[in-house]
Motif scaffolding. Structure first.
Motif, short mmCIF file in Angstrom:
data_model
loop_
_atom_site.label_atom_id
_atom_site.label_comp_id
_atom_site.label_asym_id
_atom_site.label_seq_id
_atom_site.Cartn_x
_atom_site.Cartn_y
_atom_site.Cartn_z
N ARG A 211 0.75 -0.94 0.05
CA ARG A 211 0.14 -0.19 -0.11
C ARG A 211 0.96 1.37 0.03
NH1 ARG A 211 -4.53 1.50 4.50
NH2 ARG A 211 -5.24 3.44 3.47
N THR A 212 2.10 1.16 0.60
CA THR A 212 2.84 2.39 0.76
C THR A 212 3.96 2.44 -0.09
OG1 THR A 212 4.08 1.69 2.67
CG2 THR A 212 2.01 2.55 3.22
N LYS A 216 6.13 1.62 4.73
CA LYS A 216 5.67 1.22 5.95
C LYS A 216 5.78 -0.23 6.03
CE LYS A 216 3.01 5.54 7.36
NZ LYS A 216 1.63 5.86 7.70
#
Length: 248
Positions: A211-212, A216
């Motif tokens: 997602r990042t 992260k």
């Protein structure tokens, strides 16, 4: 699987809304569906405040921690635990001087649970109408100011808010804990739960990396440990006492 289960399993928190309005009738349908949630002893110890005025939503966005989507959504619902109706009924129907227990811990729990059950009914109803929602716990950041802004009398407190509107984003589904960490048969199984958490840590590391873009990758259990080490809304105890929830 059926349509209801599919709807529930595809829930996503929506934080970006189109400018398409949500009508009064839609809000009334959502809250009417919410009212059919289970309620302990039929006390129905909750109230809902639908906020549509722009200046009021702007102020609530500020009070909730500058969450701009509160100002941007067409309707912001504030779900409140409400024991004021019960207190009023007691005053009308019981002999003068009768001791009542509206501020007792049990009644506080009942009202809070009633509000949560009703809100989740409302969330599902909203999503069934093609709307998106997100719960806002930040309504408790500055509870006293929220209560004043909304004109909440004694024995009512805002449990959480809910943005409602037509979605303008397509976020992915966030993985949940595996079933073995949550579902226990005939007694609590700590080892099974812990194994589920370890598996979930691996799932969330991958999810966060994807997602990042690799920015992260903190395991879920580490995030929860860090969260628990931070004081959160410690003002709530005194706020609730001032609201009349004596917590006997």
């Amino acid at each position: 699987m059926n349509e209801v289960i599919n709807l529930l399993k595809n829930h996503r928190s929506i934080r970006k809304y189109s400018d398409r309005p949500v009508g009064r009738e839609q809000v009334e349908e959502i809250v009417a569906a919410a009212q059919m949630a289970s309620s302990s002893s039929n006390v129905q110890a909750y109230s809902v405040i639908a906020v549509t005025e722009e200046d009021r939503k702007d102020k609530l966005a500020e009070l909730c921690g500058s969450q701009t989507y509160i100002a941007e959504c067409p309707v912001f619902l504030v779900w409140c635990a409400d024991l004021s109706r019960l207190k009023s009924a007691a005053e009308r129907h019981l002999p003068a001087g009768t001791e009542t227990y509206e501020g007792a811990v049990e009644n506080f729990i009942v009202a809070t649970v009633d509000a949560a059950l009703a809100a989740q009914n409302g969330a599902v109803a909203a999503e069934s109408l093609g709307l998106g929602i997100v719960y806002i716990g930040g309504i408790r950041n500055r509870s006293e100011e929220v209560a004043e802004l909304l004109g909440l009398p004694e024995l009512i407190y805002p449990v959480f808010g809910m943005c409602v509107g037509y979605t303008d984003q397509e976020p992915g589904l966030r993985p949940r804990l595996p079933l073995e960490a949550v579902l226990h048969w005939n007694g609590y199984d700590a080892e099974r739960s812990e194994a589920g958490v370890k598996a979930y840590d691996e799932t969330m590391v991958k999810y966060l990396r994807d997602r990042t873009g690799g920015m992260k990758d903190t395991p879920w259990s580490v995030l929860m440990a860090e969260k628990l080490a931070q004081p959160a809304r410690l003002h709530m105890r005194e706020f609730l006492r001032r609201r009349g929830f004596g917590l006997k």
